[in-house]
Design a protein around this motif. Structure first.
Motif, PDB file in Angstrom:
ATOM      1  N   GLN B  76       0.872  -1.351  -0.016  1.00 47.99           N
ATOM      2  CA  GLN B  76       0.128   0.049  -0.123  1.00 47.99           C
ATOM      3  C   GLN B  76       0.846   1.209   0.206  1.00 47.99           C
ATOM      4  OE1 GLN B  76      -3.294   0.788   0.012  1.00 47.99           O
ATOM      5  NE2 GLN B  76      -3.305  -1.324  -0.731  1.00 47.99           N
ATOM      6  N   ALA B  77       2.018   1.364   1.153  1.00 48.64           N
ATOM      7  CA  ALA B  77       2.693   2.547   0.997  1.00 48.64           C
ATOM      8  C   ALA B  77       3.277   2.703  -0.282  1.00 48.64           C
ATOM      9  CB  ALA B  77       3.615   2.114   2.005  1.00 48.64           C
ATOM     10  N   CYS B  78       3.691   1.669  -1.080  1.00 44.90           N
ATOM     11  CA  CYS B  78       4.411   1.775  -2.503  1.00 44.90           C
ATOM     12  C   CYS B  78       3.255   2.271  -3.297  1.00 44.90           C
ATOM     13  CB  CYS B  78       4.630   0.482  -2.855  1.00 44.90           C
ATOM     14  SG  CYS B  78       6.294   0.177  -3.631  1.00 44.90           S
ATOM     15  N   VAL B  83       6.627   5.287   0.712  1.00 45.92           N
ATOM     16  CA  VAL B  83       7.993   4.856   0.902  1.00 45.92           C
ATOM     17  C   VAL B  83       8.655   4.526  -0.372  1.00 45.92           C
ATOM     18  CG1 VAL B  83       7.224   3.674   2.918  1.00 45.92           C
ATOM     19  CG2 VAL B  83       7.000   2.671   0.675  1.00 45.92           C
ATOM     20  N   ASP B  84      10.136   4.620  -0.411  1.00 53.61           N
ATOM     21  CA  ASP B  84      10.794   4.290  -1.810  1.00 53.61           C
ATOM     22  C   ASP B  84      10.554   2.784  -1.966  1.00 53.61           C
ATOM     23  OD1 ASP B  84      12.905   6.566  -0.199  1.00 53.61           O
ATOM     24  OD2 ASP B  84      11.785   6.952  -1.987  1.00 53.61           O
ATOM     25  N   ILE B  85      10.932   1.966  -1.114  1.00 54.64           N
ATOM     26  CA  ILE B  85      10.713   0.614  -1.420  1.00 54.64           C
ATOM     27  C   ILE B  85       9.688  -0.221  -0.332  1.00 54.64           C
ATOM     28  CG2 ILE B  85      12.008  -1.600  -1.441  1.00 54.64           C
ATOM     29  CD1 ILE B  85      14.587   0.063  -1.617  1.00 54.64           C
ATOM     30  N   GLY B  86       8.892  -0.997  -1.003  1.00 57.15           N
ATOM     31  CA  GLY B  86       8.143  -1.925   0.088  1.00 57.15           C
ATOM     32  C   GLY B  86       8.636  -3.289   0.217  1.00 57.15           C
ATOM     33  N   MET B  87       8.445  -3.821   1.103  1.00 60.47           N
ATOM     34  CA  MET B  87       9.085  -5.191   1.484  1.00 60.47           C
ATOM     35  C   MET B  87       7.778  -6.234   1.555  1.00 60.47           C
ATOM     36  SD  MET B  87      11.781  -4.471   4.549  1.00 60.47           S
ATOM     37  CE  MET B  87      10.510  -3.668   5.486  1.00 60.47           C
ATOM     38  N   THR B 101       8.493  -5.545  -9.081  1.00 57.25           N
ATOM     39  CA  THR B 101       8.806  -6.244  -7.862  1.00 57.25           C
ATOM     40  C   THR B 101      10.358  -6.852  -8.159  1.00 57.25           C
ATOM     41  OG1 THR B 101       8.160  -8.372  -8.830  1.00 57.25           O
ATOM     42  CG2 THR B 101       6.551  -7.188  -7.374  1.00 57.25           C
ATOM     43  N   ILE B 102      11.075  -6.946  -7.350  1.00 59.01           N
ATOM     44  CA  ILE B 102      12.551  -7.374  -7.162  1.00 59.01           C
ATOM     45  C   ILE B 102      12.820  -8.457  -6.423  1.00 59.01           C
ATOM     46  CG2 ILE B 102      15.005  -6.656  -7.097  1.00 59.01           C
ATOM     47  CD1 ILE B 102      13.821  -3.873  -7.565  1.00 59.01           C
ATOM     48  N   THR B 103      12.807  -9.698  -6.601  1.00 58.23           N
ATOM     49  CA  THR B 103      13.299 -10.783  -5.619  1.00 58.23           C
ATOM     50  C   THR B 103      14.433 -10.675  -4.833  1.00 58.23           C
ATOM     51  OG1 THR B 103      11.941 -12.136  -6.862  1.00 58.23           O
ATOM     52  CG2 THR B 103      13.069 -13.234  -5.088  1.00 58.23           C
ATOM     53  N   ILE B 104      14.753 -10.435  -3.858  1.00 54.01           N
ATOM     54  CA  ILE B 104      16.136 -10.137  -3.211  1.00 54.01           C
ATOM     55  C   ILE B 104      16.731 -11.537  -2.628  1.00 54.01           C
ATOM     56  CG2 ILE B 104      15.602  -8.053  -2.742  1.00 54.01           C
ATOM     57  CD1 ILE B 104      15.384  -8.625   0.353  1.00 54.01           C
ATOM     58  N   CYS B 105      15.697 -12.463  -2.227  1.00 54.20           N
ATOM     59  CA  CYS B 105      16.204 -13.833  -1.808  1.00 54.20           C
ATOM     60  C   CYS B 105      14.953 -14.644  -1.690  1.00 54.20           C
ATOM     61  CB  CYS B 105      17.000 -13.551  -0.529  1.00 54.20           C
ATOM     62  SG  CYS B 105      15.839 -12.974   0.885  1.00 54.20           S
ATOM     63  N   LEU B 236      10.511 -10.016  -1.433  1.00 53.24           N
ATOM     64  CA  LEU B 236      10.360  -9.068  -2.558  1.00 53.24           C
ATOM     65  C   LEU B 236      10.808  -7.770  -1.964  1.00 53.24           C
ATOM     66  CD1 LEU B 236       7.032 -10.508  -3.914  1.00 53.24           C
ATOM     67  CD2 LEU B 236       9.433 -10.804  -4.955  1.00 53.24           C
ATOM     68  N   PHE B 237      11.446  -6.872  -2.920  1.00 47.09           N
ATOM     69  CA  PHE B 237      11.356  -5.539  -2.669  1.00 47.09           C
ATOM     70  C   PHE B 237      10.738  -4.848  -3.882  1.00 47.09           C
ATOM     71  CE2 PHE B 237      14.104  -5.262   0.706  1.00 47.09           C
ATOM     72  CZ  PHE B 237      15.332  -4.393   0.507  1.00 47.09           C
ATOM     73  N   ILE B 238       9.803  -4.130  -3.480  1.00 47.35           N
ATOM     74  CA  ILE B 238       8.658  -3.503  -4.422  1.00 47.35           C
ATOM     75  C   ILE B 238       8.969  -2.058  -4.619  1.00 47.35           C
ATOM     76  CG2 ILE B 238       6.373  -3.281  -5.106  1.00 47.35           C
ATOM     77  CD1 ILE B 238       5.788  -5.605  -2.880  1.00 47.35           C
ATOM     78  N   THR B 239       8.948  -1.536  -5.822  1.00 50.80           N
ATOM     79  CA  THR B 239       8.941  -0.222  -6.157  1.00 50.80           C
ATOM     80  C   THR B 239       7.757   0.277  -7.068  1.00 50.80           C
ATOM     81  OG1 THR B 239      10.577  -0.406  -8.062  1.00 50.80           O
ATOM     82  CG2 THR B 239      11.489   0.020  -5.810  1.00 50.80           C
ATOM     83  N   ASN B 240       7.474   1.680  -7.025  1.00 54.63           N
ATOM     84  CA  ASN B 240       6.518   2.136  -7.958  1.00 54.63           C
ATOM     85  C   ASN B 240       7.192   2.654  -9.103  1.00 54.63           C
ATOM     86  OD1 ASN B 240       4.208   3.172  -8.923  1.00 54.63           O
ATOM     87  ND2 ASN B 240       3.516   3.754  -6.814  1.00 54.63           N
TER      88      ASN B 240
END
Lengths: 287, 272, 278
Positions: B76-78, B83-87, B101-105, B236-240
């Protein structure tokens, strides 16, 4: 008064009026927003389904908070059962039996007890009371019993101070008259003094109830937060406050509205309790 | 004596100003600092914090703020750009798919019990039945006669979502089961109550709790990498939209050798 | 066989003694546990350094500062508002339907539980006004929360000032505002300060309303729009997640000591009032 002085006075009065109205404004805002967010769901899902529904599963469209209403009341009555008699006795002791030295020791002690944050109570409850219940009585320890014990301790200062004020303000003549007729101190107490202080004591109990029902942090740490109505004092339970605090950060859409609906119900219950308490306090003052 | 009130105000003002300026000294002139705000899943949060700590050592002009709030709150914050990055510790739902979305691990979910619990292995069906409420006593599983104190995460939790998807498989989690709102608090209960069982992030496994093998497969990083342990979810790291330069710097660090080594050390499954 | 009333009386006395000592005993136990377990972990480093590894190591300086910021700013906003309301209700109006409505508003605000404040602050300041989890959201929420306390105690303090003082002031030609500020308030200051102290204590100990408005970032907030933790929030997270029992106890000790110090200060000020008027 000069013209400027008059204008200044008018200005001051105006500013102060605005300040005074701010309380009403805030109250209005709080009610407005809680209702704006909470009422739509009552319409969508149905008032009966929410208040009397037995299942809370917001991601599946079920918003029944009945188990939590019951649990909130159970936990509150439990707290009163534990804190009430102890608190009343303490108040009686403070008022009738203790000397100046004891009073000077007990009063600040109570202030201190009242000032300890609820999270600390919850923490100590988890570390000490929960294992005690688990090892001696069974279950996981996160239970109605443990929660009632901690809440009972937490409302002690409220009950003690209000009951004390009430009992201490019973006129000396009542006591002296009773003693003059040959009654013992104890008989005087329970036949004359306490009945005379009844309204004040009731008010204290009801305010204690209000505090217990509104308590959040300590409860979510000790109660176990299960969604079913507890069938015994060793079962875990979830209160209305716990429901809001546990899920608010994660909730969106209907789920979030469901939490606000929980808030509406909670608000109604607590406001009712507060007005009843205030009513009893005013009744005492009139007497 | 009105001076007293005035004095009090001045005192409060001074305290506040001193405090604010004290803090300024620590982080240097604020205009130079680059701030990244990250919020979301409480499962991902401790690891992001760790990465941020190391990142800020090499980049002292960066300030990274990490908050919890939950996977859904992070998404939501994303969407709201607060926020810059949502987890997130769960995959995005359909109406959230506009985000990047970026899978970080990857992270396994381990079923855990108290170290004194004699059971080391359960079948998936048994685990389902425990959380469904069908099995209520440890003696039905080969241990002592004592009620099972099961613990689950709250509705809306990414971890619970993954657990329901990968383990429960459409069966409901029983109403009478205790609920806690973070991995850490679930782990605390398991570590202190000998008769408890719950599920937590694999990265949190340590000596205080015992991870159960499911159908003979132990919850280890190797078993996840070779595909035998299947209860796995992505972090996941999520960005808009595409991340800005400063944010990209941090994300690249997380995906780099250094970042992934840190995550591996914490018990997560790297994606190198 | 009938028990003599005199014996029941003695039993009652003993019973009350026991219960009261039990109550004090609970307090002593609570404070002792926190002191004993927390003391060994408190040192200058703990107070002045930042937390590392989610709070497993390091100190609680950001949380201490977060608490000070939140309390100080909330007081700065709430005191004029609250004091002004109290002055209005006591000095500027007679009892009427209008004042009854305002008092109703204040009493109602006082009765609202902290989680509802958290709910309101979250939806109104954090979401609708777009402030996000920030010091500002926290301050605004806490301001409303402590407002009733300030109003109540200020009113009591102002009412306690003898009528004569006002009459004399007016007879000397002072305006109402001059009378209020130069005569009434100066006498009522200790009582008002007590209310302020009590409110600070409340802000310091509050968790539910703070965590949903100010957030829980570990960094020290350097601006109003940044998030941060108060000691209570930090303690809650440490304790709940089992991050570090040692640090949890230590934080609890600092927390309880701060509130105790504030209460003692409030008592001291109150006693000055009593001694002045007796």
């Amino acid at each position: 008064m000069t013209v400027t002085a008059l204008k200044k006075e008018q200005f001051v009065k105006f500013v102060l009026t605005v300040f005074a109205l701010s309380s009403l404004l805030f109250l209005f805002l709080i009610f407005a927003f809680i209702l704006i967010e909470g009422l739509p769901l009552f319409h969508k899902a149905g008032l009966k389904n929410i208040i009397f529904g037995l299942k809370w599963a917001p991601t599946k469209g079920l918003f029944g908070i009945f188990p939590m209403i019951i649990s909130s009341f159970l936990v509150t009555f439990g707290a009163l059962l534990i804190g009430g008699p102890m608190g009343l006795s303490c108040a009686v002791y403070l008022s009738e039996y203790s000397g100046k030295k004891m009073k000077m020791l007990l009063k600040p002690a109570l202030e201190l007890l009242a000032g300890i944050p609820s999270v600390v109570y919850g923490f100590l409850g988890v570390i000490y009371i929960v294992p005690l219940v688990r090892n001696f009585l069974g279950g996981s320890g996160f239970s109605l019993l443990a929660t009632s014990i901690i809440l009972g301790i937490m409302i002690l200062p409220t009950i003690i101070s209000i009951s004390f004020d009430s009992i201490a303000s019973v006129p000396k003549s009542f006591r002296e008259g009773s003693l003059a007729m040959g009654a013992t101190k104890w008989q005087t107490l329970y036949k004359v003094v306490i009945p005379a202080a009844k309204s004040g004591i009731m008010a204290g109990f009801i305010l204690g109830m209000g505090r217990a029902i509104g308590e959040t942090m300590a409860v979510i740490m000790i109660a176990g937060n299960a969604l079913k109505i507890p069938t015994g004092i060793l079962d875990p339970l979830r209160t209305l406050t716990g429901n809001i605090a546990l899920e608010l950060a994660y909730a969106t859409g209907d789920h979030r509205q469901g939490l606000f609906s929980t808030g509406v119900v909670l608000l109604v219950i607590i406001m009712a309790l507060n007005y009843i308490a205030n009513f009893w306090i005013k009744k005492k003052r009139l007497n | 004596m009105i001076q007293m009130t005035r004095l009090f105000y001045i005192f409060i003002f001074l305290v506040t100003m001193t405090a604010i300026s004290c803090s300024r000294e620590g982080t240097g002139d604020k205009d130079d600092a680059s701030t990244i705000t990250i919020a979301g899943s409480t499962s991902v949060m401790p690891f992001t914090e760790k990465l941020a700590e190391y990142f800020m050592l090499d980049h002292p002009d960066f300030v990274i703020n990490v908050q919890g709030g939950g996977s859904t709150a992070g998404v939501q914050a994303c969407l709201n750009r607060t926020v810059d990055i949502g987890m997130s510790s769960r995959n995005l739902k359909d109406d959230e798919k506009t985000l990047n979305t970026i899978t970080i691990c990857n992270d396994g979910i381990a079923i855990v019990v108290h170290p004194n619990n004699t059971i080391n292995n359960l079948t998936l069906e048994q685990i389902r039945d425990i959380f469904n409420g069908r099995i209520k006593n440890w003696k039905d599983l080969g241990w002592i006669d004592r009620r099972i104190d099961a613990v689950t995460r709250e509705e809306g939790s990414g971890t619970r979502g993954s657990f329901e998807e990968l383990v429960m498989n459409k069966m409901e989690i029983d109403d009478g089961i205790m609920v806690q709102d973070s991995n850490g608090s679930v782990k605390e209960i398991i570590a202190t109550d000998p008769y408890a069982i719950g599920y937590i992030s694999l990265g949190l496994l340590d000596k205080r709790v015992k991870g159960l093998a499911i159908d003979g497969i132990a919850p280890t990083v190797e078993n996840i990498k070779n595909g035998s342990y299947l209860i796995v979810r992505p972090f996941l790291f999520i960005t808009n939209g595409t991340p800005g330069e400063k944010v990209r710097l941090f994300i690249d660090y997380v995906l780099s050798n250094d970042g992934q080594t840190i995550l591996k050390k914490e018990g997560l499954i790297d994606i190198m | 066989m009938r028990i003599k009333p005199g014996n029941i009386d003695k039993l009652a006395r003993i019973g009350f003694n026991i219960l009261s000592f039990f109550t004090v005993g609970i307090l002593v136990v609570i404070i002792s546990i926190i002191c004993v377990k927390g003391f060994s972990n408190i040192n200058l480093e703990f107070i002045f350094s930042s937390p590392e590894d989610m709070g497993r190591h390091g100190g609680i300086f950001p949380s201490i500062m977060g608490t000070i910021f939140l309390a100080a700013l909330s007081i700065i906003f709430a005191t004029p508002l609250g004091l002004g309301t109290a002055i209005f209700l006591t000095e500027y109006t007679k009892e009427s339907v209008f004042t009854k409505i305002i008092r109703f508003g204040v009493e109602s605000l006082a009765g609202i539980p902290s989680i509802i404040y958290g709910l309101f602050g979250f939806i109104f300041f954090v979401i609708k006004l777009g402030m996000g989890w920030s010091l500002l959201s926290g301050v605004l929420t806490m301001t409303i929360m402590i407002l009733p306390t300030i109003i109540r105690t200020s009113e009591e303090a102002i009412k306690a000032v003898p009528k004569n003082l006002r009459i004399v002031s007016y007879s000397l030609g002072a305006t109402r505002w001059e009378t209020v500020t130069k005569v009434v308030l100066t006498s009522a200051v200790p009582g008002i300060l007590t209310g302020i102290m009590l409110s600070i204590g409340r802000v310091v100990g509050e968790t539910a309303a703070v965590i949903f408005t100010m957030g829980s970032s570990l960094r020290l907030p350097t601006s109003l729009m940044e998030s941060g933790r108060t000691m209570a929030v930090h303690f809650y997270i440490l304790a709940r997640e089992g991050i570090s029992m040692d640090k949890a106890y230590a934080t609890a000790l600092v927390l309880v000591l701060s509130i105790t110090a504030i209460n003692i200060l409030a008592y001291y000020i109150m006693n000055k009032v009593v001694s002045r008027y007796s």
